[in-house]
Every structure is written in structure tokens, then in C-alpha cells.
Design an enzyme around this catalytic site. Structure first.
Site, PDB file in Angstrom:
ATOM      1  N   GLY A  15      -5.904  34.488 -13.583  1.00  0.00           N
ATOM      2  CA  GLY A  15      -7.226  35.073 -14.257  1.00  0.00           C
ATOM      3  C   GLY A  15      -7.190  36.720 -14.318  1.00  0.00           C
ATOM      4  O   GLY A  15      -8.323  37.545 -14.162  1.00  0.00           O
ATOM      5  N   HIS A 113      -3.851  34.801 -26.984  1.00  0.00           N
ATOM      6  CA  HIS A 113      -2.396  34.414 -26.926  1.00  0.00           C
ATOM      7  C   HIS A 113      -1.472  35.604 -26.965  1.00  0.00           C
ATOM      8  O   HIS A 113      -1.699  36.610 -27.569  1.00  0.00           O
ATOM      9  CB  HIS A 113      -2.343  33.406 -28.209  1.00  0.00           C
ATOM     10  CG  HIS A 113      -0.938  32.795 -28.437  1.00  0.00           C
ATOM     11  ND1 HIS A 113      -0.534  31.817 -27.510  1.00  0.00           N
ATOM     12  CD2 HIS A 113      -0.142  33.207 -28.948  1.00  0.00           C
ATOM     13  CE1 HIS A 113       0.610  31.252 -27.872  1.00  0.00           C
ATOM     14  NE2 HIS A 113       0.983  32.256 -28.833  1.00  0.00           N
ATOM     15  N   ASP A 149      -3.684  27.484 -31.395  1.00  0.00           N
ATOM     16  CA  ASP A 149      -3.366  29.152 -31.825  1.00  0.00           C
ATOM     17  C   ASP A 149      -3.437  29.144 -33.126  1.00  0.00           C
ATOM     18  O   ASP A 149      -2.380  29.957 -33.600  1.00  0.00           O
ATOM     19  CB  ASP A 149      -1.847  29.310 -31.207  1.00  0.00           C
ATOM     20  CG  ASP A 149      -1.777  28.886 -29.766  1.00  0.00           C
ATOM     21  OD1 ASP A 149      -2.766  29.088 -29.024  1.00  0.00           O
ATOM     22  OD2 ASP A 149      -0.488  28.602 -29.009  1.00  0.00           O
TER      23      ASP A 149
HETATM   24  C1  GRF Z   1      -2.060  35.366 -20.504  1.00  0.00           C
HETATM   25  O1  GRF Z   1      -0.564  35.884 -20.963  1.00  0.00           O
HETATM   26  C2  GRF Z   1      -2.693  34.600 -21.846  1.00  0.00           C
HETATM   27  O2  GRF Z   1      -2.207  35.430 -22.948  1.00  0.00           O
HETATM   28  C3  GRF Z   1      -2.119  33.194 -21.588  1.00  0.00           C
HETATM   29  O3  GRF Z   1      -2.040  32.912 -20.439  1.00  0.00           O
HETATM   30  C4  GRF Z   1      -1.865  34.385 -19.744  1.00  0.00           C
HETATM   31  C5  GRF Z   1      -3.149  34.004 -18.640  1.00  0.00           C
HETATM   32  O4  GRF Z   1      -2.803  34.912 -17.674  1.00  0.00           O
HETATM   33  N1  GRF Z   1      -2.953  32.663 -22.660  1.00  0.00           N
HETATM   34  P1  GRF Z   1      -4.256  35.492 -16.727  1.00  0.00           P
HETATM   35  O5  GRF Z   1      -4.348  34.176 -16.177  1.00  0.00           O
HETATM   36  O6  GRF Z   1      -5.150  35.941 -17.652  1.00  0.00           O
HETATM   37  O7  GRF Z   1      -3.654  36.379 -15.744  1.00  0.00           O
END
Ligand code: GRF
Length: 201
Positions: A15, A113, A149
Site C-alpha cells: 500500500g 499500472h 489495463d
Molecule cells: C505498484 O507498482 C502498482 O503500480 C501496481 O502494484 C504496485 C503496488 O504497490 N499496480 P503498492 O502496494 O502501492 O506499494
């Protein structure tokens, strides 16, 4: 005083993007407030981060629902509505959504993404960008539609791919860009008129 849109964030893991949205939304002039962080995994580290920041949290474990994605999504949707959420941000939410949830939040659900869409949809984007010899990579915030996506792009951020980059170094640089991009993209959506929610499906 701006009107703050009520935002729910869906996570599955650490998160870090969620935490950046929470931080940005603290500013009095930011047009959104984070009212709920929901995870499909009770062990998601981001739940504790959100709770420590004073945000309401809910875990709705998808595993007891087995193959019944619709029933899990109905429970997620009910939690969002119970908190009067107006905009949903997917932030590392590692579940494919069915048309049911997507249609109920059409025009009101964002995803981040880690690639310059439409390049590199799906997983392992950084390794694939390096393997393809890309010199530029980045991240995208887009509206969520039924196809993975593929929804309309709201904002993108670019990063250079360096000759000595590994998956780890590139992903760290892209993640830093994500942390700047997502709050700006949510600001943009929350500042616009939103479509009326479709609750007929
Ligand atoms: C991020 O790289 C986001 O782009 C992808 O999953 C990852 C989540 O990371 N969808 P976090 O949980 O926000 O640290």
C-alpha cells in the site's frame, strides 16, 4: 474550502501508493478525502498503515468466496457504498474485476499500472521493458474498464531506462514516479464532474 470527494482505496499488499494518496488528501485544498481502505487479503500490510493514519479499514478476504467472484465483488461494493464512496482507486489491488463491479463504478474507478500503457499490460512490466530494450518506461493512471489495463488514460509519468538497470532499480524509479503521479491524477478526476453511478446491474 474545496468540496472533497469521498474516496475508497482497494489494496492487496504494502500500500505505498495508498499511503501517498492519504498524505496528499490531508491538504485542505485537495479535492478528495480518503474515507476507506479495503483489502482482499487480511494480511495486507497497507491495512495497518491506513489504520495508523486514522482511516477506516475493511478486509474482505476473497478466499472464502472460492470461484464466486460476483459474491466477493458484491461484498466489496456494499462496503464502498456503506462509506458513501464516490471514487474508487485501485492501488496494487491484485484481483481481476468482473463487468459487475466495473460497470457500477464506470468513470469513477482509477487504477495505477507500472508501464506506459498501452505498452506492457499485465505483470512483470519492468523486466519486460528491459528485455525489450526500451529506453523509456513509466507508469499510467487510467480509468478502469472491462478489459485489463485498457481504459482511458488520465495521466502518465515517464522515466528513463538506464543501460545498467535491473528489474529492481527500474521498479524503484518507477515506483517513485507512481507516488508523484497518483495524487495528481486523483486530483484531476476529483476536480471534474463525475458520471452518475449506474446501480442497475
Ligand atoms: C505498484 O507498482 C502498482 O503500480 C501496481 O502494484 C504496485 C503496488 O504497490 N499496480 P503498492 O502496494 O502501492 O506499494
Amino acid at each position: 474550502m474545496v468540496t472533497k470527494r469521498r474516496v475508497g482505496i482497494l489494496i492487496s499488499g504494502r500500500g505505498s501508493n495508498m499511503a501517498c494518496l492519504v498524505e496528499a488528501a490531508r491538504a485542505p485544498d485537495y479535492p478528495a478525502e480518503i474515507v476507506l481502505v479495503l483489502a482482499n487479503k487480511p494480511e495486507a500490510g497497507g491495512l495497518a498503515t491506513a489504520a495508523a493514519a486514522g482511516i477506516a479499514t475493511v478486509a474482505i478476504d476473497h478466499r472464502p468466496f472460492g470461484q464466486d467472484r460476483a459474491a466477493h465483488e458484491a461484498a466489496v461494493d456494499a462496503a464502498l457504498r456503506a462509506h458513501d464512496v464516490e471514487i474508487v482507486c485501485l492501488a496494487g489491488y491484485m484481483r481481476l474485476l468482473t463487468p459487475y463491479l466495473v460497470s457500477r463504478w464506470a468513470g469513477r474507478m482509477l487504477n495505477i499500472h507500472p508501464s506506459l500503457l498501452p505498452e506492457f499490460k499485465g505483470l512483470h512490466t519492468h523486466a519486460r521493458a528491459i528485455a525489450a530494450g526500451e529506453t523509456e518506461h513509466g507508469c499510467t493512471v487510467h480509468l478502469v474498464t472491462e478489459d485489463l489495463d485498457s481504459g482511458p488514460v488520465l495521466m502518465q509519468a515517464r522515466v528513463d531506462v538506464r543501460p545498467d538497470d535491473t528489474e529492481a532499480t527500474l521498479s524503484a524509479r518507477v515506483l517513485a514516479a507512481e507516488h508523484r503521479l497518483y495524487p495528481e491524477a486523483l486530483r484531476k478526476l476529483a476536480s471534474q464532474p463525475l458520471p452518475t453511478a449506474d446501480l442497475t446491474s
